[in-house]
Scaffold this motif. Structure first.
Motif, PDB file in Angstrom:
ATOM      1  N   SER A 129       0.842  -1.189   0.000  1.00 52.80           N
ATOM      2  CA  SER A 129       0.000   0.000   0.000  1.00 52.80           C
ATOM      3  C   SER A 129       0.882   1.245   0.000  1.00 52.80           C
ATOM      4  CB  SER A 129      -0.912   0.014   1.236  1.00 52.80           C
ATOM      5  OG  SER A 129      -0.146   0.217   2.416  1.00 52.80           O
ATOM      6  N   MET A 130       0.340   2.342  -0.480  1.00 54.27           N
ATOM      7  CA  MET A 130       1.082   3.605  -0.467  1.00 54.27           C
ATOM      8  C   MET A 130       1.263   4.100   0.965  1.00 54.27           C
ATOM      9  SD  MET A 130      -0.110   5.537  -3.955  1.00 54.27           S
ATOM     10  CE  MET A 130       1.558   5.922  -4.496  1.00 54.27           C
ATOM     11  N   ARG A 131       0.342   3.753   1.830  1.00 52.02           N
ATOM     12  CA  ARG A 131       0.473   4.114   3.234  1.00 52.02           C
ATOM     13  C   ARG A 131       1.673   3.401   3.868  1.00 52.02           C
ATOM     14  NH1 ARG A 131      -4.012   2.533   4.296  1.00 52.02           N
ATOM     15  NH2 ARG A 131      -3.602   0.592   5.385  1.00 52.02           N
ATOM     16  N   ALA A 132       1.835   2.110   3.552  1.00 47.82           N
ATOM     17  CA  ALA A 132       2.983   1.359   4.071  1.00 47.82           C
ATOM     18  C   ALA A 132       4.290   1.894   3.502  1.00 47.82           C
ATOM     19  CB  ALA A 132       2.825  -0.124   3.745  1.00 47.82           C
ATOM     20  N   MET A 133       4.262   2.292   2.224  1.00 41.48           N
ATOM     21  CA  MET A 133       5.448   2.884   1.586  1.00 41.48           C
ATOM     22  C   MET A 133       5.908   4.115   2.353  1.00 41.48           C
ATOM     23  SD  MET A 133       5.559   4.890  -2.074  1.00 41.48           S
ATOM     24  CE  MET A 133       4.667   6.261  -1.295  1.00 41.48           C
ATOM     25  N   GLN A 134       4.963   5.016   2.656  1.00 39.96           N
ATOM     26  CA  GLN A 134       5.329   6.228   3.375  1.00 39.96           C
ATOM     27  C   GLN A 134       5.841   5.909   4.775  1.00 39.96           C
ATOM     28  OE1 GLN A 134       2.283   8.935   4.872  1.00 39.96           O
ATOM     29  NE2 GLN A 134       3.482  10.688   4.167  1.00 39.96           N
ATOM     30  N   THR A 135       5.199   4.990   5.450  1.00 37.68           N
ATOM     31  CA  THR A 135       5.587   4.655   6.821  1.00 37.68           C
ATOM     32  C   THR A 135       7.029   4.171   6.894  1.00 37.68           C
ATOM     33  OG1 THR A 135       3.311   4.127   7.472  1.00 37.68           O
ATOM     34  CG2 THR A 135       5.078   3.168   8.800  1.00 37.68           C
ATOM     35  N   ARG A 136       7.408   3.270   5.985  1.00 35.05           N
ATOM     36  CA  ARG A 136       8.779   2.736   6.040  1.00 35.05           C
ATOM     37  C   ARG A 136       9.806   3.804   5.678  1.00 35.05           C
ATOM     38  NH1 ARG A 136      10.293   1.690   0.692  1.00 35.05           N
ATOM     39  NH2 ARG A 136       8.631   1.016  -0.736  1.00 35.05           N
ATOM     40  N   ALA A 137       9.457   4.680   4.723  1.00 32.22           N
ATOM     41  CA  ALA A 137      10.389   5.732   4.317  1.00 32.22           C
ATOM     42  C   ALA A 137      10.592   6.746   5.440  1.00 32.22           C
ATOM     43  CB  ALA A 137       9.884   6.431   3.060  1.00 32.22           C
ATOM     44  N   VAL A 138       9.518   7.142   6.097  1.00 31.93           N
ATOM     45  CA  VAL A 138       9.626   8.085   7.209  1.00 31.93           C
ATOM     46  C   VAL A 138      10.435   7.471   8.345  1.00 31.93           C
ATOM     47  CG1 VAL A 138       8.312   9.293   8.999  1.00 31.93           C
ATOM     48  CG2 VAL A 138       7.539   9.374   6.621  1.00 31.93           C
ATOM     49  N   GLU A 139      10.202   6.199   8.645  1.00 27.29           N
ATOM     50  CA  GLU A 139      10.968   5.526   9.696  1.00 27.29           C
ATOM     51  C   GLU A 139      12.450   5.499   9.348  1.00 27.29           C
ATOM     52  OE1 GLU A 139       9.164   1.707  10.145  1.00 27.29           O
ATOM     53  OE2 GLU A 139       7.572   2.440  11.477  1.00 27.29           O
ATOM     54  N   ALA A 140      12.767   5.284   8.069  1.00 30.25           N
ATOM     55  CA  ALA A 140      14.171   5.265   7.645  1.00 30.25           C
ATOM     56  C   ALA A 140      14.820   6.626   7.877  1.00 30.25           C
ATOM     57  CB  ALA A 140      14.267   4.875   6.171  1.00 30.25           C
ATOM     58  N   VAL A 141      14.139   7.697   7.498  1.00 29.28           N
ATOM     59  CA  VAL A 141      14.696   9.037   7.663  1.00 29.28           C
ATOM     60  C   VAL A 141      14.883   9.369   9.143  1.00 29.28           C
ATOM     61  CG1 VAL A 141      14.182  11.503   7.408  1.00 29.28           C
ATOM     62  CG2 VAL A 141      13.937   9.952   5.463  1.00 29.28           C
ATOM     63  N   ARG A 142      13.902   9.050   9.964  1.00 29.65           N
ATOM     64  CA  ARG A 142      14.042   9.312  11.397  1.00 29.65           C
ATOM     65  C   ARG A 142      15.243   8.551  11.962  1.00 29.65           C
ATOM     66  NH1 ARG A 142      10.683  12.518   9.971  1.00 29.65           N
ATOM     67  NH2 ARG A 142       8.712  13.033  10.974  1.00 29.65           N
ATOM     68  N   ASP A 143      15.404   7.320  11.546  1.00 30.99           N
ATOM     69  CA  ASP A 143      16.529   6.503  12.001  1.00 30.99           C
ATOM     70  C   ASP A 143      17.856   7.111  11.558  1.00 30.99           C
ATOM     71  OD1 ASP A 143      18.061   4.349  12.958  1.00 30.99           O
ATOM     72  OD2 ASP A 143      17.775   3.200  11.123  1.00 30.99           O
ATOM     73  N   TRP A 144      17.960   7.463  10.275  1.00 33.40           N
ATOM     74  CA  TRP A 144      19.204   8.034   9.769  1.00 33.40           C
ATOM     75  C   TRP A 144      19.496   9.398  10.377  1.00 33.40           C
ATOM     76  CZ3 TRP A 144      23.172   5.827   7.660  1.00 33.40           C
ATOM     77  CH2 TRP A 144      23.009   4.585   7.030  1.00 33.40           C
ATOM     78  N   ASN A 145      18.479  10.205  10.628  1.00 34.49           N
ATOM     79  CA  ASN A 145      18.696  11.491  11.296  1.00 34.49           C
ATOM     80  C   ASN A 145      19.394  11.295  12.639  1.00 34.49           C
ATOM     81  OD1 ASN A 145      17.490  12.968   9.256  1.00 34.49           O
ATOM     82  ND2 ASN A 145      15.559  13.281  10.334  1.00 34.49           N
ATOM     83  N   ALA A 146      18.894  10.335  13.421  1.00 38.38           N
ATOM     84  CA  ALA A 146      19.480  10.077  14.736  1.00 38.38           C
ATOM     85  C   ALA A 146      20.907   9.554  14.611  1.00 38.38           C
ATOM     86  CB  ALA A 146      18.608   9.083  15.507  1.00 38.38           C
ATOM     87  N   ARG A 147      21.126   8.652  13.659  1.00 32.58           N
ATOM     88  CA  ARG A 147      22.467   8.087  13.472  1.00 32.58           C
ATOM     89  C   ARG A 147      23.464   9.136  13.004  1.00 32.58           C
ATOM     90  NH1 ARG A 147      21.223   2.730   9.950  1.00 32.58           N
ATOM     91  NH2 ARG A 147      23.504   2.666   9.848  1.00 32.58           N
ATOM     92  N   ILE A 148      23.049   9.971  12.066  1.00 31.29           N
ATOM     93  CA  ILE A 148      23.950  11.000  11.534  1.00 31.29           C
ATOM     94  C   ILE A 148      24.272  12.036  12.609  1.00 31.29           C
ATOM     95  CG2 ILE A 148      24.127  12.882   9.864  1.00 31.29           C
ATOM     96  CD1 ILE A 148      24.440  10.099   8.630  1.00 31.29           C
ATOM     97  N   GLU A 149      23.257  12.442  13.358  1.00 27.16           N
ATOM     98  CA  GLU A 149      23.503  13.429  14.409  1.00 27.16           C
ATOM     99  C   GLU A 149      24.438  12.867  15.483  1.00 27.16           C
ATOM    100  OE1 GLU A 149      21.158  16.340  17.573  1.00 27.16           O
ATOM    101  OE2 GLU A 149      20.012  14.990  16.279  1.00 27.16           O
TER     102      GLU A 149
END
Length: 237
Positions: free
Chosen positions: A121-141
């Motif tokens: 679903s497009m909803r699942a697509m957005q959820t996984r992408a947002v989770e990835a960005v939140r994860d990478w933001n924390a790791r990069i910071e």
């Protein structure tokens, strides 16, 4: 928190063929897409890029390769969570053939309810992408500090869904967003809210010109007949 530079992959062979590639392997940049990728290092030259993350699909990794070549100390990480939407049975089919499918109206008007047969679903697509960005933001910071800048190369629908999240827009509005091939979208994340700094920036306004007819038919682009091009389209002719 970090500033994210979202790059859509350069124009691909599927884009120019009018095919919804999805996760089909073996889809590469075409000649123009390779030129777009070659220009990327100069466009980002002023940025102290701390990390590079890519969808595992070939067209994204090819887009970032010139940047990696220009910055020998920059390693590439891949993340399945920012891979293309799984279009399931629609993958590899001509967009023209899909235009009259009943599901297409849902994809256009109510994408939060759209689920591709045999895919996600497009909803699942957005959820996984947002989770990835939140994860990478924390790791990069954590690794590089709160003012770090990093690059992520992904796909049209993924980037549009991330922009919708950053703006607090419902997913049902995300088809109003357009990102050209090899365009740059920048989001600065803070503790309280994201800030959209650039959206679909190519440094070129040619995409705003009316398309020239080719063999009697203009190439499909966002806004034609009020529709968005699923998968993002090929950009300006």
């Amino acid at each position: 928190m970090a500033t994210l530079i979202l790059v859509r992959h350069g124009r691909s062979t599927a884009n120019t063929a009018g095919v919804l590639a999805g996760r089909t392997p073996g889809v590469h940049l075409d000649e123009r897409g390779a030129a777009q990728a070659a220009a990327l290092p100069a466009r980002l030259a002023a940025l102290p890029i701390a990390a590079a993350v890519s969808s595992p699909l070939e067209r994204c990794r090819e887009t970032l390769q010139p940047l990696l070549d220009a910055r020998p100390g920059l390693a590439l990480e891949t993340d399945e969570r920012i891979s293309e939407c799984d279009y399931g049975d629609w993958s590899g089919r001509k967009l023209g053939e899909l235009a009259d499918q009943p599901l297409m109206e849902i994809v256009q008007q109510h994408p939060s309810a759209a689920a591709f047969p045999g895919g996600e679903s497009m909803r699942a697509m957005q959820t996984r992408a947002v989770e990835a960005v939140r994860d990478w933001n924390a790791r990069i910071e954590a690794a590089h500090g709160e003012h770090a800048v990093y690059v992520m190369c992904s796909h049209g629908d993924i980037i549009k869904s991330l922009v919708a999240d950053a703006l607090g827009m419902h997913l049902d509005l995300f088809q109003r967003v357009q990102v050209e091939p090899c365009s740059v979208t920048a989001v600065r994340y803070t503790r309280t809210r994201p800030f959209l700094l650039r959206l679909g920036d190519t440094g070129d306004f040619a995409a705003l010109a009316p398309p020239a007819p080719a063999d009697g038919a203009a190439e499909a682009r966002d806004g034609d007949n009020g529709r968005a091009v699923v998968g993002g389209g090929a950009g300006a002719p």
